[in-house]
Design a protein around this motif. Sequence first.
Motif, PDB file in Angstrom:
ATOM      1  N   LEU A   1     -21.745  -0.009   8.638  1.00 46.07           N
ATOM      2  CA  LEU A   1     -20.552  -0.244   9.065  1.00 46.07           C
ATOM      3  C   LEU A   1     -19.262   0.607   8.821  1.00 46.07           C
ATOM      4  CD1 LEU A   1     -20.714  -4.308   8.027  1.00 46.07           C
ATOM      5  CD2 LEU A   1     -20.830  -3.298  10.540  1.00 46.07           C
ATOM      6  N   VAL A   2     -19.359   0.988   7.618  1.00 46.60           N
ATOM      7  CA  VAL A   2     -18.410   2.020   7.030  1.00 46.60           C
ATOM      8  C   VAL A   2     -18.523   3.282   8.078  1.00 46.60           C
ATOM      9  CG1 VAL A   2     -17.739   3.615   5.258  1.00 46.60           C
ATOM     10  CG2 VAL A   2     -18.433   1.248   4.588  1.00 46.60           C
ATOM     11  N   ALA A   3     -19.928   3.653   8.242  1.00 47.63           N
ATOM     12  CA  ALA A   3     -19.946   4.805   8.867  1.00 47.63           C
ATOM     13  C   ALA A   3     -19.720   4.825  10.393  1.00 47.63           C
ATOM     14  CB  ALA A   3     -21.546   5.247   8.924  1.00 47.63           C
TER      15      ALA A   3
ATOM     16  N   PRO B   1     -34.241 -10.937  -4.379  1.00 48.71           N
ATOM     17  CA  PRO B   1     -32.564 -10.550  -4.519  1.00 48.71           C
ATOM     18  C   PRO B   1     -32.604  -9.072  -4.469  1.00 48.71           C
ATOM     19  CG  PRO B   1     -33.021 -12.353  -6.061  1.00 48.71           C
ATOM     20  CD  PRO B   1     -34.580 -12.113  -5.392  1.00 48.71           C
ATOM     21  N   SER B   2     -33.482  -8.448  -4.957  1.00 50.52           N
ATOM     22  CA  SER B   2     -33.162  -7.099  -5.083  1.00 50.52           C
ATOM     23  C   SER B   2     -33.565  -6.257  -3.517  1.00 50.52           C
ATOM     24  CB  SER B   2     -34.098  -6.295  -6.083  1.00 50.52           C
ATOM     25  OG  SER B   2     -35.578  -6.349  -5.434  1.00 50.52           O
ATOM     26  N   VAL B   3     -34.415  -6.996  -2.977  1.00 53.24           N
ATOM     27  CA  VAL B   3     -34.521  -6.588  -1.499  1.00 53.24           C
ATOM     28  C   VAL B   3     -33.526  -6.763  -0.661  1.00 53.24           C
ATOM     29  CG1 VAL B   3     -36.128  -6.680   0.493  1.00 53.24           C
ATOM     30  CG2 VAL B   3     -37.479  -6.802  -1.745  1.00 53.24           C
ATOM     31  N   LEU B   4     -32.979  -8.180  -0.634  1.00 50.39           N
ATOM     32  CA  LEU B   4     -31.767  -8.639  -0.159  1.00 50.39           C
ATOM     33  C   LEU B   4     -30.436  -7.560  -0.330  1.00 50.39           C
ATOM     34  CD1 LEU B   4     -30.558 -10.761   1.890  1.00 50.39           C
ATOM     35  CD2 LEU B   4     -29.971 -11.919  -0.043  1.00 50.39           C
ATOM     36  N   GLU B   5     -30.387  -7.265  -1.459  1.00 53.72           N
ATOM     37  CA  GLU B   5     -29.203  -6.422  -1.994  1.00 53.72           C
ATOM     38  C   GLU B   5     -29.391  -5.275  -1.388  1.00 53.72           C
ATOM     39  OE1 GLU B   5     -29.121  -6.226  -6.105  1.00 53.72           O
ATOM     40  OE2 GLU B   5     -28.928  -8.514  -6.494  1.00 53.72           O
ATOM     41  N   ARG B   6     -30.619  -4.413  -1.361  1.00 57.63           N
ATOM     42  CA  ARG B   6     -30.793  -3.035  -0.482  1.00 57.63           C
ATOM     43  C   ARG B   6     -30.490  -3.361   0.647  1.00 57.63           C
ATOM     44  NH1 ARG B   6     -35.135  -2.887  -4.284  1.00 57.63           N
ATOM     45  NH2 ARG B   6     -36.804  -3.327  -2.628  1.00 57.63           N
ATOM     46  N   ARG B   7     -30.856  -4.524   1.599  1.00 58.98           N
ATOM     47  CA  ARG B   7     -30.645  -4.596   2.968  1.00 58.98           C
ATOM     48  C   ARG B   7     -29.099  -4.561   3.175  1.00 58.98           C
ATOM     49  NH1 ARG B   7     -33.655  -8.968   3.906  1.00 58.98           N
ATOM     50  NH2 ARG B   7     -35.718  -7.420   4.161  1.00 58.98           N
ATOM     51  N   LEU B   8     -28.665  -5.485   2.457  1.00 56.08           N
ATOM     52  CA  LEU B   8     -27.053  -5.582   2.512  1.00 56.08           C
ATOM     53  C   LEU B   8     -26.221  -4.407   2.453  1.00 56.08           C
ATOM     54  CD1 LEU B   8     -26.615  -9.093   1.128  1.00 56.08           C
ATOM     55  CD2 LEU B   8     -26.415  -8.451   3.465  1.00 56.08           C
ATOM     56  N   ARG B   9     -26.704  -3.451   1.335  1.00 57.29           N
ATOM     57  CA  ARG B   9     -25.942  -2.229   1.000  1.00 57.29           C
ATOM     58  C   ARG B   9     -26.072  -1.417   1.965  1.00 57.29           C
ATOM     59  NH1 ARG B   9     -28.289  -2.740  -4.268  1.00 57.29           N
ATOM     60  NH2 ARG B   9     -27.190  -3.532  -5.863  1.00 57.29           N
ATOM     61  N   HIS B  10     -27.366  -1.219   2.490  1.00 57.13           N
ATOM     62  CA  HIS B  10     -27.647  -0.467   3.939  1.00 57.13           C
ATOM     63  C   HIS B  10     -26.667  -0.755   4.979  1.00 57.13           C
ATOM     64  CE1 HIS B  10     -29.870   2.297   6.730  1.00 57.13           C
ATOM     65  NE2 HIS B  10     -30.042   1.226   7.397  1.00 57.13           N
ATOM     66  N   ARG B  11     -26.657  -2.072   5.321  1.00 56.70           N
ATOM     67  CA  ARG B  11     -25.739  -2.728   6.308  1.00 56.70           C
ATOM     68  C   ARG B  11     -24.351  -2.417   6.185  1.00 56.70           C
ATOM     69  NH1 ARG B  11     -24.470  -3.095  11.468  1.00 56.70           N
ATOM     70  NH2 ARG B  11     -23.370  -5.226  11.851  1.00 56.70           N
ATOM     71  N   ILE B  12     -23.706  -2.391   5.093  1.00 57.38           N
ATOM     72  CA  ILE B  12     -22.556  -1.957   4.641  1.00 57.38           C
ATOM     73  C   ILE B  12     -22.285  -0.427   4.833  1.00 57.38           C
ATOM     74  CG2 ILE B  12     -20.935  -1.606   2.597  1.00 57.38           C
ATOM     75  CD1 ILE B  12     -21.703  -4.165   1.456  1.00 57.38           C
TER      76      ILE B  12
ATOM     77  N   ASP C   1     -23.100  -9.838   0.851  1.00 56.57           N
ATOM     78  CA  ASP C   1     -22.975 -10.559   2.067  1.00 56.57           C
ATOM     79  C   ASP C   1     -21.118 -10.900   2.333  1.00 56.57           C
ATOM     80  OD1 ASP C   1     -24.165 -11.849   4.269  1.00 56.57           O
ATOM     81  OD2 ASP C   1     -23.342 -13.836   3.519  1.00 56.57           O
ATOM     82  N   ALA C   2     -20.519 -11.156   1.527  1.00 58.16           N
ATOM     83  CA  ALA C   2     -18.944 -11.411   1.741  1.00 58.16           C
ATOM     84  C   ALA C   2     -18.380 -10.101   2.344  1.00 58.16           C
ATOM     85  CB  ALA C   2     -18.285 -11.828   0.672  1.00 58.16           C
ATOM     86  N   ALA C   3     -19.016  -8.816   1.639  1.00 57.26           N
ATOM     87  CA  ALA C   3     -18.365  -7.451   1.998  1.00 57.26           C
ATOM     88  C   ALA C   3     -18.758  -7.230   3.426  1.00 57.26           C
ATOM     89  CB  ALA C   3     -18.919  -6.458   1.042  1.00 57.26           C
ATOM     90  N   VAL C   4     -20.095  -7.421   3.892  1.00 63.80           N
ATOM     91  CA  VAL C   4     -20.287  -7.381   5.257  1.00 63.80           C
ATOM     92  C   VAL C   4     -19.182  -8.234   6.309  1.00 63.80           C
ATOM     93  CG1 VAL C   4     -22.112  -7.792   6.943  1.00 63.80           C
ATOM     94  CG2 VAL C   4     -22.707  -6.822   4.734  1.00 63.80           C
ATOM     95  N   SER C   5     -19.244  -9.473   5.830  1.00 58.42           N
ATOM     96  CA  SER C   5     -18.419 -10.377   6.609  1.00 58.42           C
ATOM     97  C   SER C   5     -16.890  -9.724   6.601  1.00 58.42           C
ATOM     98  CB  SER C   5     -18.284 -11.681   6.285  1.00 58.42           C
ATOM     99  OG  SER C   5     -19.828 -12.300   6.132  1.00 58.42           O
ATOM    100  N   TRP C   6     -16.565  -9.156   5.808  1.00 61.85           N
ATOM    101  CA  TRP C   6     -15.057  -8.558   5.502  1.00 61.85           C
ATOM    102  C   TRP C   6     -14.916  -7.448   6.426  1.00 61.85           C
ATOM    103  CZ3 TRP C   6     -12.243  -4.339   4.672  1.00 61.85           C
ATOM    104  CH2 TRP C   6     -10.994  -4.203   4.453  1.00 61.85           C
ATOM    105  N   LEU C   7     -16.090  -6.690   6.726  1.00 62.36           N
ATOM    106  CA  LEU C   7     -16.080  -5.321   7.248  1.00 62.36           C
ATOM    107  C   LEU C   7     -16.302  -5.618   8.708  1.00 62.36           C
ATOM    108  CD1 LEU C   7     -18.378  -2.958   5.146  1.00 62.36           C
ATOM    109  CD2 LEU C   7     -15.842  -2.664   5.751  1.00 62.36           C
ATOM    110  N   GLU C   8     -16.764  -6.799   9.182  1.00 65.38           N
ATOM    111  CA  GLU C   8     -16.844  -7.046  10.513  1.00 65.38           C
ATOM    112  C   GLU C   8     -15.657  -7.716  11.114  1.00 65.38           C
ATOM    113  OE1 GLU C   8     -20.201  -9.969  10.267  1.00 65.38           O
ATOM    114  OE2 GLU C   8     -21.646  -8.279  10.650  1.00 65.38           O
TER     115      GLU C   8
END
Length: 626
Positions: free
Chosen positions: A512-514, A498-509, A557-564
């Motif tokens: 997307l914001v940038a 989970p911590s690795v997946l969280e870091r990857r998703l935070r990086h993706r967010i 993951d839901a935040a990534v979907s919302w940003l897309e």
Amino acid sequence: MSAIASGEAGALRDVLAAVTPGGGKSVLPLIAASRLIEAGIADRVCWIVPRDSLRLQAEEAFADPNWRAALGHALSVRAAENAPDPCRGLSGYVTTYQAVAAAPDLHLAEFKRRRYLLVIDEVHHLPALADADPSGFGPLQAGADVEASWSKAILPLLELARVRLLLSGTLERADGRGILWLPYREGPRTRTREVDLDAPGWAVVGYSRAAALAEKAVLPITFGALDGEARWLDEGRRPVGPHRLSGDYETTRQALFTALRTEFADALLDEALDATRRLRTERRTKLGLAPGEPGRGLGKLLVVAPDQENARRYLARVHGRMPARGRETEARLAVSDAGDAHEALAAFRLQPQPSVLVTVAMAYEGLDAPETAVVAALTHIRSRPWLEQMVARATRVDPFAGAWEEQRALVYHPDDLLFRRFRERMETEQGTLARHAKGRRQPALPFPGEAGRDADEPAAGIVPLHSNALALRFETLAPGPDFAARRPEAQDDLLDPPSVLERRLRHRIGELVAAQVVEDEEALRLPRAGGNYHRLNAVLKRVLGKGRGEMGAAELDAAVSWLERNRLADHLHLLDGDRRYDFEARRRAGLWRPPRGRSSAGVERAMEAGRLGGGGRPSTSRGGRG
């Protein structure tokens, strides 16, 4: 655990597992959590480990597909920081002694909210406190402040936990004190005490090294003892020696201190490196790998240094004996001052490279790296529990290295009298006897840095001059009765913890914001005055109700979907009233002016196109800035 889950165990809620290092105790929290959470006895699991490098390793144990299949569980835990909601919707979290001591109220509040299975790894690190020590032998003395602070912070969690699972490779502390929470009774001799294995409400699981060898759960050990002699200057700067390492106790301390910092250490390190190369060549041939081709199961070398300065010196010597190309990845350093220490540890555990890891204390306890086949014990510490943990790094069965009978742990060490005494006791059962600290004589050789294990001050003011290696001899400990046992199969790729997946998703967010910042600045929906990345992050936090650092994997993951699907610039009104981000309010009030060369109408058209055109996304083509 099944008896506790079914109610057959009655009031039993404490389980002590005294398992020899390398005996597989890291699977016990998985068994306990899967049984107790399924039965509704506990809601979550909290696993406390002694060092940060073990958090991800514990998290990976729950993600291991082989254990998931064997135990039939689908639980996930995360390596948590000291932030609210450490579980983030998962079945539990992993933290450290230090983290609990730094934020005791946070963890206490979590235990008050839910019923927890509490797992304490290597519980012998926690000294018994005066009000928690059932033997009543009195308070701690000075010198154990750090560990005492851990005990004080963890004690309330023990009291609140629904079930407690305490793990250790030894039931004794080097300072002779009792261990937190364990039940004690008077020992058979005066001023002694022992763990009460029959205490009501307790279950004790013992798995000795002899039993583990008989079941082929750990490997037999061959010790390579290297004798030598050393010369040094004493406190009065008078020359002393040469004295043998295997000589009298009176000179062992100074001789060993000198040897580990001069030519003797280089000779022992060379012997260990040569043995590792021979082993890797033999296994490479059996596996049909070409020279230099990376592969699993070839065997690795762990070098344990006396301090960080010498760890770097040892690494330089190892690099000097390797081809220049690729040696930086083939041999790496893991000490507390190295910024990439945890990455080096993870690579040593999980990847073909590096094949050599040099450390001081980071990797001696709990490191699950079955490919470690050779240990160079260039440390001055002679505490029996500490040495057992270090030696055990090489006794794990490597599923990639062939049959159990073809594997063996090889440990090179100085041939001093104290290490020899430890080696002779290695096969004996680990006793539960511990003397009362007040009447206990401290063992010989209180080497500098033994408490912190990273210190490098000179020993009693001596100056090392010279040392040399003399004779090398090997002794193999018998593996015990030859009982058949199933070897673990090669593991599949682990699921992302989970911590690795969280870091990857935070990086993706963040990406997307940038991207939205660049697009909106080009479309003049945002001023090119800087700070837009933080402005849109603030909008995202208000839209989602919390910051990304507080989210679990599902929320991220839901935040990534919302940003897309959405534009943050459409929600700038959420910043109204916040003087740090007042651009939108000023724009709507007519106080912001477009850049020179662009009319207000043109800006409005660009903004409108950004809102409605291109599927809701503005154009990213670059125009003149005016």
